[in-house]
Design an enzyme around this catalytic site. Structure first.
Site, PDB file in Angstrom:
ATOM      1  N   GLY A  27       0.814  -1.205   0.000  1.00  0.00           N
ATOM      2  CA  GLY A  27       0.000   0.000   0.000  1.00  0.00           C
ATOM      3  C   GLY A  27       0.849   1.258   0.000  1.00  0.00           C
ATOM      4  N   ARG A  31       7.351   1.754   0.922  1.00  0.00           N
ATOM      5  CA  ARG A  31       7.698   0.337   1.061  1.00  0.00           C
ATOM      6  C   ARG A  31       8.120  -0.229  -0.293  1.00  0.00           C
ATOM      7  NH1 ARG A  31       3.040  -2.837   3.326  1.00  0.00           N
ATOM      8  NH2 ARG A  31       3.361  -1.432   5.094  1.00  0.00           N
ATOM      9  N   ARG A  50       1.435  10.966  -8.981  1.00  0.00           N
ATOM     10  CA  ARG A  50       0.768  11.074  -7.686  1.00  0.00           C
ATOM     11  C   ARG A  50       1.619  10.528  -6.531  1.00  0.00           C
ATOM     12  NH1 ARG A  50      -5.046  11.771  -7.709  1.00  0.00           N
ATOM     13  NH2 ARG A  50      -5.772  12.242  -9.827  1.00  0.00           N
ATOM     14  N   ARG A  94      -0.336  -8.640  -3.359  1.00  0.00           N
ATOM     15  CA  ARG A  94      -0.398  -7.563  -2.368  1.00  0.00           C
ATOM     16  C   ARG A  94       0.422  -7.967  -1.153  1.00  0.00           C
ATOM     17  NH1 ARG A  94      -2.049  -3.898   1.160  1.00  0.00           N
ATOM     18  NH2 ARG A  94      -3.325  -4.486   2.945  1.00  0.00           N
ATOM     19  N   SER A  97      -0.098  -4.636   5.477  1.00  0.00           N
ATOM     20  CA  SER A  97      -0.254  -4.762   6.923  1.00  0.00           C
ATOM     21  C   SER A  97      -1.721  -5.041   7.239  1.00  0.00           C
ATOM     22  CB  SER A  97       0.218  -3.497   7.631  1.00  0.00           C
ATOM     23  OG  SER A  97      -0.492  -2.367   7.168  1.00  0.00           O
ATOM     24  N   ASP A 211      -0.844  -4.557  13.894  1.00  0.00           N
ATOM     25  CA  ASP A 211      -1.480  -4.145  15.138  1.00  0.00           C
ATOM     26  C   ASP A 211      -2.520  -5.192  15.535  1.00  0.00           C
ATOM     27  OD1 ASP A 211      -4.320  -2.685  14.150  1.00  0.00           O
ATOM     28  OD2 ASP A 211      -2.702  -2.595  12.697  1.00  0.00           O
ATOM     29  N   ARG A 224       6.598  -0.570   9.665  1.00  0.00           N
ATOM     30  CA  ARG A 224       5.757  -1.090   8.582  1.00  0.00           C
ATOM     31  C   ARG A 224       6.439  -0.944   7.231  1.00  0.00           C
ATOM     32  NH1 ARG A 224      -0.444   0.424  10.421  1.00  0.00           N
ATOM     33  NH2 ARG A 224      -0.026   0.345  12.642  1.00  0.00           N
TER      34      ARG A 224
END
Length: 239
Positions: A27, A31, A50, A94, A97, A211, A224
């Site tokens: 996401g 990363r 973007r 994908r 997290s 989490d 993350r």
């Protein structure tokens, strides 16, 4: 005098750079940058529109791409649709997290999303005469499990919740999903799996628990981006 015309969309502009048939989709675009810089060789950046960074390189001699997707079904829906239908991507993994909703699923545990339950209306566009079971590609799921086993890396395989809601006004919602055996909550897998199914390509969601919703435990933003390496290394082997 002719000029070369490159494929592009409003959201992805590679300027002729290659996008591999297998792509990792975190996401967070940072990363994606971390993965490219840490694991890939001969890296070329193919997108910065973007701020959604995308890179192509080689991993153990195989071509693979990585690009951020942002948060939620609409964002994943846009990027995965364009990657599949415009740029010919065949395998979409994908790597994200998730928040645990089971007592025995803890921080840094890895989950393979075999199924993706959802509260999203994303699938209504397909006008199906019933409820569609949103599932991963068995081909990728089986391969990922074999990679994890070879690395002696424990993983949980099961159903996850792909939700449109991060801050839920219904404080009992997660308890209800937990009672149905759903392992954890994230926000993108259902849109990814449905786009892939419609196009006849492969998709898999690999998650690291960042989490625990009921225990009020969480990792940091930096962790993350850079510490979920076990998940990344499993996904890279799927190229």
């Amino acid at each position: 005098m002719s000029s070369t015309v490159y494929k592009e969309t409003p959201h992805i502009k590679p300027n002729g750079a290659e996008i591999a048939e297998t792509i990792l989709l975190p996401g967070d675009p940072l990363r994606a940058k971390f993965i490219a810089e840490t694991y890939l060789e001969d890296v070329v950046q193919f997108n910065e529109v973007r701020g959604m960074l995308g890179f192509t390189g080689t991993y153990k001699g195989k071509r693979i791409s990585v690009m951020g997707t942002g948060m939620g079904a609409p964002s994943m829906g846009i990027y995965s649709w364009e990657l599949i239908n415009v740029f010919g991507v065949k395998n979409l993994i994908r790597i994200g997290s998730a928040g645990s909703i089971q007592d025995d699923l803890n921080l840094y545990d890895i989950v393979f999303a075999m199924g993706s339950s959802t509260d999203s209306n994303y699938g209504q566009q397909f006008h199906l005469p019933g409820n569609y079971s949103v599932t991963a590609s068995f081909e990728l799921l089986e391969k990922a499990k074999k990679v994890a086993d070879a690395k002696n890396q424990p993983v949980r395989v099961g159903n996850v919740l792909s939700s449109d809601v991060f801050y839920n006004a219904d404080e009992t919602a997660m308890n209800k999903w937990s009672e149905m055996g759903v392992l954890c909550a994230e926000m993108e897998s259902a849109a990814l799996y449905q786009n892939a199914a419609r196009a006849g390509v492969n998709a898999l969601c690999i998650l690291t628990i960042s989490d625990h919703i009921f225990k009020n435990e969480q990792t940091t933003q930096e962790e993350r981006q850079t510490s979920f390496t076990k998940m990344m290394e499993i996904a890279l082997e799927l190229a």
